[in-house]
Scaffold this motif. Sequence first.
Motif, PDB file in Angstrom:
ATOM      1  N   ASN A 139      47.923  44.552  40.532  1.00  0.00           N
ATOM      2  CA  ASN A 139      49.312  44.068  40.534  1.00  0.00           C
ATOM      3  C   ASN A 139      49.871  43.925  41.944  1.00  0.00           C
ATOM      4  O   ASN A 139      50.747  43.088  42.189  1.00  0.00           O
ATOM      5  CB  ASN A 139      50.188  45.012  39.716  1.00  0.00           C
ATOM      6  CG  ASN A 139      49.884  44.955  38.233  1.00  0.00           C
ATOM      7  OD1 ASN A 139      49.385  43.940  37.739  1.00  0.00           O
ATOM      8  ND2 ASN A 139      50.170  46.032  37.516  1.00  0.00           N
ATOM      9  N   LEU A 140      49.368  44.747  42.871  1.00  0.00           N
ATOM     10  CA  LEU A 140      49.807  44.682  44.265  1.00  0.00           C
ATOM     11  C   LEU A 140      48.932  43.747  45.098  1.00  0.00           C
ATOM     12  O   LEU A 140      49.135  43.632  46.313  1.00  0.00           O
ATOM     13  CB  LEU A 140      49.789  46.080  44.888  1.00  0.00           C
ATOM     14  CG  LEU A 140      50.754  47.101  44.267  1.00  0.00           C
ATOM     15  CD1 LEU A 140      50.551  48.474  44.887  1.00  0.00           C
ATOM     16  CD2 LEU A 140      52.204  46.646  44.449  1.00  0.00           C
ATOM     17  N   PHE A 141      47.953  43.087  44.450  1.00  0.00           N
ATOM     18  CA  PHE A 141      47.019  42.180  45.130  1.00  0.00           C
ATOM     19  C   PHE A 141      46.266  42.877  46.264  1.00  0.00           C
ATOM     20  O   PHE A 141      45.936  42.261  47.271  1.00  0.00           O
ATOM     21  CB  PHE A 141      47.752  40.945  45.677  1.00  0.00           C
ATOM     22  CG  PHE A 141      48.428  40.143  44.607  1.00  0.00           C
ATOM     23  CD1 PHE A 141      47.709  39.309  43.771  1.00  0.00           C
ATOM     24  CD2 PHE A 141      49.803  40.232  44.431  1.00  0.00           C
ATOM     25  CE1 PHE A 141      48.345  38.584  42.777  1.00  0.00           C
ATOM     26  CE2 PHE A 141      50.449  39.501  43.447  1.00  0.00           C
ATOM     27  CZ  PHE A 141      49.725  38.684  42.613  1.00  0.00           C
ATOM     28  N   ARG A 142      45.990  44.171  46.067  1.00  0.00           N
ATOM     29  CA  ARG A 142      45.212  44.932  47.036  1.00  0.00           C
ATOM     30  C   ARG A 142      43.750  44.906  46.595  1.00  0.00           C
ATOM     31  O   ARG A 142      43.247  45.827  45.978  1.00  0.00           O
ATOM     32  CB  ARG A 142      45.731  46.362  47.131  1.00  0.00           C
ATOM     33  CG  ARG A 142      47.125  46.480  47.709  1.00  0.00           C
ATOM     34  CD  ARG A 142      47.192  45.939  49.147  1.00  0.00           C
ATOM     35  NE  ARG A 142      46.200  46.556  50.002  1.00  0.00           N
ATOM     36  CZ  ARG A 142      46.429  47.661  50.708  1.00  0.00           C
ATOM     37  NH1 ARG A 142      47.621  48.240  50.662  1.00  0.00           N
ATOM     38  NH2 ARG A 142      45.487  48.175  51.475  1.00  0.00           N
ATOM     39  N   TRP A 143      43.066  43.829  46.903  1.00  0.00           N
ATOM     40  CA  TRP A 143      41.704  43.642  46.433  1.00  0.00           C
ATOM     41  C   TRP A 143      40.735  44.602  47.098  1.00  0.00           C
ATOM     42  O   TRP A 143      39.676  44.910  46.531  1.00  0.00           O
ATOM     43  CB  TRP A 143      41.271  42.196  46.655  1.00  0.00           C
ATOM     44  CG  TRP A 143      42.155  41.225  45.947  1.00  0.00           C
ATOM     45  CD1 TRP A 143      43.035  40.342  46.506  1.00  0.00           C
ATOM     46  CD2 TRP A 143      42.285  41.064  44.527  1.00  0.00           C
ATOM     47  NE1 TRP A 143      43.700  39.637  45.538  1.00  0.00           N
ATOM     48  CE2 TRP A 143      43.255  40.063  44.307  1.00  0.00           C
ATOM     49  CE3 TRP A 143      41.683  41.670  43.429  1.00  0.00           C
ATOM     50  CZ2 TRP A 143      43.629  39.654  43.032  1.00  0.00           C
ATOM     51  CZ3 TRP A 143      42.045  41.262  42.158  1.00  0.00           C
ATOM     52  CH2 TRP A 143      43.012  40.267  41.970  1.00  0.00           C
ATOM     53  N   ASP A 144      41.060  45.083  48.300  1.00  0.00           N
ATOM     54  CA  ASP A 144      40.203  46.086  48.924  1.00  0.00           C
ATOM     55  C   ASP A 144      40.243  47.403  48.152  1.00  0.00           C
ATOM     56  O   ASP A 144      39.259  48.139  48.107  1.00  0.00           O
ATOM     57  CB  ASP A 144      40.609  46.302  50.381  1.00  0.00           C
ATOM     58  CG  ASP A 144      42.096  46.585  50.539  1.00  0.00           C
ATOM     59  OD1 ASP A 144      42.858  46.402  49.560  1.00  0.00           O
ATOM     60  OD2 ASP A 144      42.512  46.997  51.635  1.00  0.00           O
ATOM     61  N   GLN A 145      41.384  47.691  47.520  1.00  0.00           N
ATOM     62  CA  GLN A 145      41.478  48.875  46.671  1.00  0.00           C
ATOM     63  C   GLN A 145      40.821  48.641  45.314  1.00  0.00           C
ATOM     64  O   GLN A 145      40.215  49.556  44.732  1.00  0.00           O
ATOM     65  CB  GLN A 145      42.942  49.271  46.497  1.00  0.00           C
ATOM     66  CG  GLN A 145      43.624  49.699  47.793  1.00  0.00           C
ATOM     67  CD  GLN A 145      45.090  50.048  47.599  1.00  0.00           C
ATOM     68  OE1 GLN A 145      45.635  49.886  46.505  1.00  0.00           O
ATOM     69  NE2 GLN A 145      45.740  50.514  48.654  1.00  0.00           N
ATOM     70  N   VAL A 146      40.929  47.424  44.813  1.00  0.00           N
ATOM     71  CA  VAL A 146      40.234  47.077  43.564  1.00  0.00           C
ATOM     72  C   VAL A 146      38.731  47.257  43.739  1.00  0.00           C
ATOM     73  O   VAL A 146      38.031  47.739  42.827  1.00  0.00           O
ATOM     74  CB  VAL A 146      40.564  45.626  43.149  1.00  0.00           C
ATOM     75  CG1 VAL A 146      39.702  45.204  41.970  1.00  0.00           C
ATOM     76  CG2 VAL A 146      42.037  45.494  42.802  1.00  0.00           C
ATOM     77  N   ALA A 147      38.209  46.895  44.905  1.00  0.00           N
ATOM     78  CA  ALA A 147      36.780  47.053  45.173  1.00  0.00           C
ATOM     79  C   ALA A 147      36.375  48.521  45.117  1.00  0.00           C
ATOM     80  O   ALA A 147      35.285  48.850  44.631  1.00  0.00           O
ATOM     81  CB  ALA A 147      36.439  46.457  46.533  1.00  0.00           C
ATOM     82  N   VAL A 148      37.237  49.406  45.600  1.00  0.00           N
ATOM     83  CA  VAL A 148      36.942  50.842  45.539  1.00  0.00           C
ATOM     84  C   VAL A 148      36.859  51.307  44.089  1.00  0.00           C
ATOM     85  O   VAL A 148      35.946  52.051  43.709  1.00  0.00           O
ATOM     86  CB  VAL A 148      38.014  51.642  46.302  1.00  0.00           C
ATOM     87  CG1 VAL A 148      37.794  53.139  46.121  1.00  0.00           C
ATOM     88  CG2 VAL A 148      37.990  51.291  47.775  1.00  0.00           C
TER      89      VAL A 148
END
Length: 266
Positions: free
Chosen positions: A233-242
């Motif tokens: 939802n925050l478009f933090r794809w680097d966190q999605v990868a984690v």
Amino acid sequence: MSTHAIRRWERFTPEQRFLRFAFYFISVAAIVFSIKNIEVIPEFLYDAPEQLADFFQRMWPMDTAYYQKSVHAALIETLNIATLGTLLSLTMSIPVGIMAARNVVPIKPLNMLAQLILVSSRSVNTLVWALLFIAIFGPGAMAGTMAIAFRSIGFVGKLLGEALEEANRGPIDALTATGAPPTSVFLKGYWPQVMPSFVSIALFRWDINVRESAVLGLVGAGGIGMAMDTAMNLFRWDQVAVVLSTIFVVVIIAEIAVSAIRRRII
């Protein structure tokens, strides 16, 4: 001079050829109908490789600090949901599985009731169960645990019932002939035969539940899915990868552990 009729071997009878043709025709028609109705947009397919490459670029480098901040606690909650949900489903599926076994409970209405419960449990997806229990208990791990438990009843109960029906009749007939009560017949005759299969089924279902509980957070039922939903939802794809990497590692470890335990039991 006698004439002999020429016999020609054919692999399929005319009826079989007709049925094969009908099957292929219906299959192709269903595929064409489905493609036509889902309205595939070719433009989205053309630039899919470019979008996928851009997607992975946004994921790298991963925000490893996000693991300790949000992912670790959510991962522990996910494992708790899967474990407690599996244990709860085992306690509920054992009586249902016994009722489903026609050789153990030769009462047709009870057999039909057990089959109805098993089919009802399997026919509803885990996410649908989660939405139902969210409406009852509210968002959180409780709803996820109940969703996992009720979804697993059909799986565990069905396999347990089938294992009971395939049990060797020798020890059971011997116990019955000696006048042993039904409880002793089950505990001494049936259960020793199906216990390894039951443990294997329980481990296999726990492995499945670890995977399923990882996505329950997307609908608010607790677990690591909530961390992923927040990052998306925050478009933090680097966190999605984690989050995705954590789920992948946990699933692989669970698969290895379950396979090792099953090899020792079976």
